[in-house]
Design a protein around this motif. Structure first.
Motif, mmCIF file in Angstrom:
data_model
loop_
_atom_site.group_PDB
_atom_site.id
_atom_site.type_symbol
_atom_site.label_atom_id
_atom_site.label_comp_id
_atom_site.label_asym_id
_atom_site.label_seq_id
_atom_site.Cartn_x
_atom_site.Cartn_y
_atom_site.Cartn_z
ATOM 1 N N GLY A 133 47.001 -33.848 22.114
ATOM 2 C CA GLY A 133 46.341 -32.851 21.283
ATOM 3 C C GLY A 133 44.915 -33.181 20.926
ATOM 4 O O GLY A 133 44.325 -32.544 20.054
ATOM 5 N N ASN A 134 44.296 -34.149 21.591
ATOM 6 C CA ASN A 134 42.930 -34.566 21.277
ATOM 7 C C ASN A 134 41.893 -33.762 22.049
ATOM 8 O O ASN A 134 42.177 -33.194 23.106
ATOM 9 N N ARG A 135 40.675 -33.744 21.527
ATOM 10 C CA ARG A 135 39.551 -33.104 22.203
ATOM 11 C C ARG A 135 38.878 -34.090 23.150
ATOM 12 O O ARG A 135 38.797 -35.290 22.864
ATOM 13 N N TYR A 136 38.349 -33.565 24.265
ATOM 14 C CA TYR A 136 37.633 -34.379 25.233
ATOM 15 C C TYR A 136 36.328 -33.694 25.606
ATOM 16 O O TYR A 136 36.287 -32.468 25.767
ATOM 17 N N PRO A 137 35.253 -34.466 25.776
ATOM 18 C CA PRO A 137 33.976 -33.873 26.186
ATOM 19 C C PRO A 137 33.974 -33.514 27.668
ATOM 20 O O PRO A 137 34.875 -33.899 28.416
ATOM 21 N N LYS A 138 32.933 -32.811 28.093
ATOM 22 C CA LYS A 138 32.804 -32.459 29.501
ATOM 23 C C LYS A 138 32.708 -33.715 30.361
ATOM 24 O O LYS A 138 32.144 -34.729 29.958
ATOM 25 N N GLY A 139 33.288 -33.634 31.544
ATOM 26 C CA GLY A 139 33.193 -34.724 32.498
ATOM 27 C C GLY A 139 34.107 -35.899 32.235
ATOM 28 O O GLY A 139 33.909 -36.973 32.805
ATOM 29 N N THR A 140 35.122 -35.709 31.404
ATOM 30 C CA THR A 140 36.065 -36.795 31.126
ATOM 31 C C THR A 140 36.896 -37.119 32.364
ATOM 32 O O THR A 140 37.344 -36.227 33.077
ATOM 33 N N GLY A 141 37.116 -38.395 32.615
ATOM 34 C CA GLY A 141 37.970 -38.825 33.716
ATOM 35 C C GLY A 141 39.379 -39.105 33.242
ATOM 36 O O GLY A 141 39.602 -39.427 32.074
ATOM 37 N N GLY A 198 56.382 -22.387 45.774
ATOM 38 C CA GLY A 198 56.671 -21.769 44.493
ATOM 39 C C GLY A 198 56.758 -22.718 43.325
ATOM 40 O O GLY A 198 56.864 -22.285 42.173
ATOM 41 N N ASP A 199 56.682 -24.036 43.553
ATOM 42 C CA ASP A 199 56.719 -24.957 42.425
ATOM 43 C C ASP A 199 55.302 -25.459 42.143
ATOM 44 O O ASP A 199 54.536 -25.762 43.039
ATOM 45 N N TYR A 200 54.964 -25.545 40.859
ATOM 46 C CA TYR A 200 53.592 -25.866 40.461
ATOM 47 C C TYR A 200 53.578 -26.717 39.204
ATOM 48 O O TYR A 200 54.512 -26.732 38.404
ATOM 49 N N LEU A 201 52.476 -27.451 39.052
ATOM 50 C CA LEU A 201 52.206 -28.290 37.897
ATOM 51 C C LEU A 201 50.791 -27.950 37.451
ATOM 52 O O LEU A 201 49.834 -28.160 38.196
ATOM 53 N N ALA A 202 50.663 -27.386 36.258
ATOM 54 C CA ALA A 202 49.357 -26.944 35.771
ATOM 55 C C ALA A 202 49.001 -27.676 34.485
ATOM 56 O O ALA A 202 49.875 -27.998 33.675
ATOM 57 N N VAL A 203 47.709 -27.929 34.298
ATOM 58 C CA VAL A 203 47.207 -28.579 33.093
ATOM 59 C C VAL A 203 46.363 -27.574 32.323
ATOM 60 O O VAL A 203 45.367 -27.054 32.833
ATOM 61 N N GLY A 204 46.781 -27.292 31.090
ATOM 62 C CA GLY A 204 46.023 -26.415 30.214
ATOM 63 C C GLY A 204 45.161 -27.241 29.287
ATOM 64 O O GLY A 204 45.631 -28.191 28.653
ATOM 65 N N THR A 205 43.871 -26.886 29.195
ATOM 66 C CA THR A 205 42.935 -27.653 28.386
ATOM 67 C C THR A 205 42.415 -26.872 27.180
ATOM 68 O O THR A 205 41.662 -27.417 26.381
ATOM 69 N N ARG A 230 42.744 -29.841 24.172
ATOM 70 C CA ARG A 230 44.100 -30.383 24.208
ATOM 71 C C ARG A 230 44.438 -30.608 25.678
ATOM 72 O O ARG A 230 43.698 -30.175 26.569
ATOM 73 N N VAL A 231 45.564 -31.239 25.956
ATOM 74 C CA VAL A 231 46.079 -31.332 27.320
ATOM 75 C C VAL A 231 47.555 -30.965 27.272
ATOM 76 O O VAL A 231 48.384 -31.733 26.777
ATOM 77 N N HIS A 232 47.856 -29.766 27.751
ATOM 78 C CA HIS A 232 49.227 -29.287 27.841
ATOM 79 C C HIS A 232 49.603 -29.162 29.316
ATOM 80 O O HIS A 232 48.811 -28.698 30.125
ATOM 81 N N VAL A 233 50.804 -29.579 29.653
ATOM 82 C CA VAL A 233 51.292 -29.483 31.030
ATOM 83 C C VAL A 233 52.291 -28.344 31.135
ATOM 84 O O VAL A 233 53.185 -28.204 30.291
ATOM 85 N N ARG A 234 52.128 -27.520 32.166
ATOM 86 C CA ARG A 234 53.075 -26.441 32.463
ATOM 87 C C ARG A 234 53.687 -26.718 33.835
ATOM 88 O O ARG A 234 52.984 -26.989 34.797
ATOM 89 N N PHE A 235 55.009 -26.613 33.893
ATOM 90 C CA PHE A 235 55.722 -26.918 35.127
ATOM 91 C C PHE A 235 56.698 -25.786 35.404
ATOM 92 O O PHE A 235 57.465 -25.384 34.524
ATOM 93 N N GLY A 236 56.671 -25.251 36.626
ATOM 94 C CA GLY A 236 57.571 -24.157 36.963
ATOM 95 C C GLY A 236 57.922 -24.145 38.438
ATOM 96 O O GLY A 236 57.268 -24.795 39.257
#
Length: 351
Positions: free
Chosen positions: A235-243, A259-266, A326-332
């Motif tokens: 749930g932390n904030r990150y600046p642009k260009g974070t590795g 049809g299967d995917y792993l997505a990162v929501g920022t 934030r960094v949220h992961v979505r998996f479907g």
């Protein structure tokens, strides 16, 4: 929280008992009964820290295809991988845990699992036990120390177990780890057979950047009609260009089934699907053990198709290019039924 880098009462208990012809003891271990099982174990944080260092992992499969079905997940003939010379083991595999020189391991956990129903049916009572050998060491019995996932669905009988191995990894020398006796079945099955293990370790090293580290685990099923699994890994904030990097452990992802995917929501609106040269954005769970699109980790065997076992590490720079709230992961998954077992995150902190 189930485990933390900060002072807390450790729930994990690392059990080590001698087994016939394999007598050795884990450091500072004590015996305890195995935990129970549940068809669904919600994802929750297992480890969190902010420190100079990072997260590394070792992984390998416990199953292989017989001649003619080496790269076929469904309706294949499954045999065991067995790389050791011990007649008391029916499956075993090795992989290197690349802890940097001079680093101190602050936390480590072994995850293992697979399918109990192929041509034969394995007893679920054995789900919570494996053998583990540190580089140059002898096998030790390791028992699960937390609620195990175990569900029968869509023709499979899938499970995952895990145990804390911090003290063992911290005291070991560098090299390849061996894990044996993962409770997976062999034979022929319409849904295929799979199984494997992943050793995840967090380490501290003053010369490396300050990073946020997080490990989440559980046992959740996604597939046609189940909807997405969403995990708020940070749930932390990150600046642009974070590795950073994101690791995932999953079961029964068929290569070639889209049809299967792993997505990162920022943020509330931004989301990026994970993909690289070895894992497409629409078939991300494709029976592979890779890091940033390559199989550069040292392991034996080192086949490219692990028949339904996935342990992959993705580069997060693309997802964090514009920063993150934030960094949220979505998996479907729209076609495959896939079991997700663990996620781990490493992200740079700029100060």
């Amino acid at each position: 929280m189930r485990n933390s880098a900060f002072p807390a009462v450790r729930r994990s208990v690392l059990c080590a008992l001698s087994c016939a012809a394999l007598s050795a003891a884990l450091p500072a271990a004590s015996a305890a009964p195995q935990p129970g099982e549940a068809a669904r174990v919600p994802f929750a944080p297992r480890y969190e820290a902010e420190q100079h260092g990072g997260i590394v992992r070792a992984a390998n499969t416990a199953a292989k295809g017989l001649k003619g079905t080496e790269s076929v997940n469904d309706d294949s003939s499954i045999a065991y991988v067995d790389v050791d010379s011990d007649p008391n083991t029916y499956n075993s595999s090795r992989a290197e845990l690349p802890v940097p020189s001079g680093a101190r391991v602050s936390w480590a956990r072994l995850y293992w699992g697979g399918n109990l129903r192929v041509g034969e049916q394995k007893p679920p009572a054995d789900n919570g036990r494996v053998l583990i050998a540190e580089p140059g060491g002898q096998y030790k019995a390791l028992f699960a120390d937390t609620l195990m996932g175990h569900r029968t669905a869509d023709g499979a009988d899938a499970f995952q177990a895990s145990a804390d191995v911090t003290e063992l990894v911290r005291s070991a020398r560098s090299g390849e780890w061996t894990v044996a006796q993962v409770n997976v079945a062999m034979g022929r099955s319409k849904v295929g057979g799979w199984g494997g293990w992943t050793l995840v370790a967090a380490y501290e090293k003053a010369a490396e950047p300050l990073r946020r580290l997080a490990v989440w685990d559980g046992f959740e099923t996604v597939g046609p009609g189940t909807g997405e699994l969403r995990v708020p890994v940070d749930g932390n904030r990150y600046p642009k260009g974070t590795g950073g990097r994101l690791g995932v452990v999953a079961y029964d992802g068929d290569r070639g089934t889209s049809g299967d995917y792993l997505a990162v929501g920022t943020s509330a609106s931004e989301s990026v699907r994970m993909a690289d040269s070895a894992n497409s954005s629409d078939d991300v769970m494709n029976s592979s053990i890779t890091e940033f699109g390559t199989g550069r980790t040292v392991r034996s065997p080192d086949g490219t198709n692990t028949l339904g076992y996935d342990s992959d590490v993705f580069d997060l720079r693309g997802a964090l290019r514009e920063g993150a709230d934030r960094v949220h992961v979505r998996f479907g998954s729209r076609e495959d039924t896939v079991w997700l077992g663990a996620l781990f995150l490493q992200a740079d902190v700029r100060r």
